[in-house]
Design a protein around this motif. Sequence first.
Motif, PDB file in Angstrom:
ATOM      1  N   LEU A  65      10.258   1.139  -1.928  1.00  0.00           N
ATOM      2  CA  LEU A  65       8.981   1.824  -1.795  1.00  0.00           C
ATOM      3  C   LEU A  65       9.184   3.338  -1.780  1.00  0.00           C
ATOM      4  O   LEU A  65       9.949   3.865  -0.969  1.00  0.00           O
ATOM      5  N   GLU A  67       6.147   5.426  -2.099  1.00  0.00           N
ATOM      6  CA  GLU A  67       4.965   5.751  -1.288  1.00  0.00           C
ATOM      7  C   GLU A  67       3.971   4.612  -1.381  1.00  0.00           C
ATOM      8  O   GLU A  67       3.980   3.834  -2.325  1.00  0.00           O
ATOM      9  N   GLY A  68       3.123   4.495  -0.369  1.00  0.00           N
ATOM     10  CA  GLY A  68       2.081   3.479  -0.379  1.00  0.00           C
ATOM     11  C   GLY A  68       2.316   2.367   0.619  1.00  0.00           C
ATOM     12  O   GLY A  68       2.962   2.550   1.651  1.00  0.00           O
ATOM     13  N   HIS A  69       1.802   1.192   0.277  1.00  0.00           N
ATOM     14  CA  HIS A  69       1.853  -0.007   1.116  1.00  0.00           C
ATOM     15  C   HIS A  69       1.903  -1.174   0.135  1.00  0.00           C
ATOM     16  O   HIS A  69       0.920  -1.436  -0.567  1.00  0.00           O
ATOM     17  N   ARG A  71       3.500  -5.225  -0.897  1.00  0.00           N
ATOM     18  CA  ARG A  71       4.072  -6.489  -0.417  1.00  0.00           C
ATOM     19  C   ARG A  71       4.740  -7.224  -1.575  1.00  0.00           C
ATOM     20  O   ARG A  71       4.179  -7.330  -2.666  1.00  0.00           O
ATOM     21  N   THR A  80       6.483  -6.769   3.645  1.00  0.00           N
ATOM     22  CA  THR A  80       5.489  -5.728   3.450  1.00  0.00           C
ATOM     23  C   THR A  80       6.172  -4.401   3.721  1.00  0.00           C
ATOM     24  O   THR A  80       6.724  -4.182   4.808  1.00  0.00           O
ATOM     25  N   GLU A  82       5.964  -0.406   4.193  1.00  0.00           N
ATOM     26  CA  GLU A  82       4.979   0.565   4.656  1.00  0.00           C
ATOM     27  C   GLU A  82       5.522   1.982   4.711  1.00  0.00           C
ATOM     28  O   GLU A  82       4.751   2.929   4.668  1.00  0.00           O
ATOM     29  N   ARG A  83       6.830   2.146   4.861  1.00  0.00           N
ATOM     30  CA  ARG A  83       7.422   3.472   4.984  1.00  0.00           C
ATOM     31  C   ARG A  83       8.268   3.783   3.747  1.00  0.00           C
ATOM     32  O   ARG A  83       8.982   2.904   3.254  1.00  0.00           O
ATOM     33  N   ASP A  86      11.526   1.797   2.551  1.00  0.00           N
ATOM     34  CA  ASP A  86      11.563   0.356   2.803  1.00  0.00           C
ATOM     35  C   ASP A  86      11.901  -0.346   1.495  1.00  0.00           C
ATOM     36  O   ASP A  86      11.490   0.095   0.417  1.00  0.00           O
ATOM     37  N   ALA A 102      -2.144  -0.794  -0.974  1.00  0.00           N
ATOM     38  CA  ALA A 102      -2.734   0.544  -1.086  1.00  0.00           C
ATOM     39  C   ALA A 102      -2.147   1.142  -2.354  1.00  0.00           C
ATOM     40  O   ALA A 102      -1.216   0.568  -2.937  1.00  0.00           O
ATOM     41  N   SER A 104       0.295   2.653  -4.567  1.00  0.00           N
ATOM     42  CA  SER A 104       1.730   2.617  -4.274  1.00  0.00           C
ATOM     43  C   SER A 104       2.563   3.037  -5.473  1.00  0.00           C
ATOM     44  O   SER A 104       2.163   2.847  -6.629  1.00  0.00           O
TER      45      SER A 104
END
Length: 115
Positions: A65, A67-69, A71, A80, A82-83, A86, A102, A104
Amino acid sequence: MTDWTSGNAAEDGQPTRGWLVGHFIDPSEGVRSSNDVEVKWGIHPAGDKRPEWTSDDQRTTLVLLVEGHFRVDVTDGSKTMERPGDYIMWGAGVDHSWEALADSVVMTVRWPSQT
């Protein structure tokens, strides 16, 4: 063929659905054409998802990841993210699907690059 390149991931990946490196990149693109690894810069709006599952993929995959959120569901679990930073990683034979919870940006690395 040159031994180096530079550019912008979002722009350079547009013709190949975000994929920057892999066997499917024309050899005229130089070092971006590879049979060893695939790299994708994925920009996903909230709600974007892969509803179907992969089937018996025989590669190792890392999804990171930026940026964003976001899964990722795998054969026997879910992560999932989130940071920024991750990640989820899986090996050969693990099926997966995903959903952007969100807006991402994720970077995906797969190896080896396969047709």
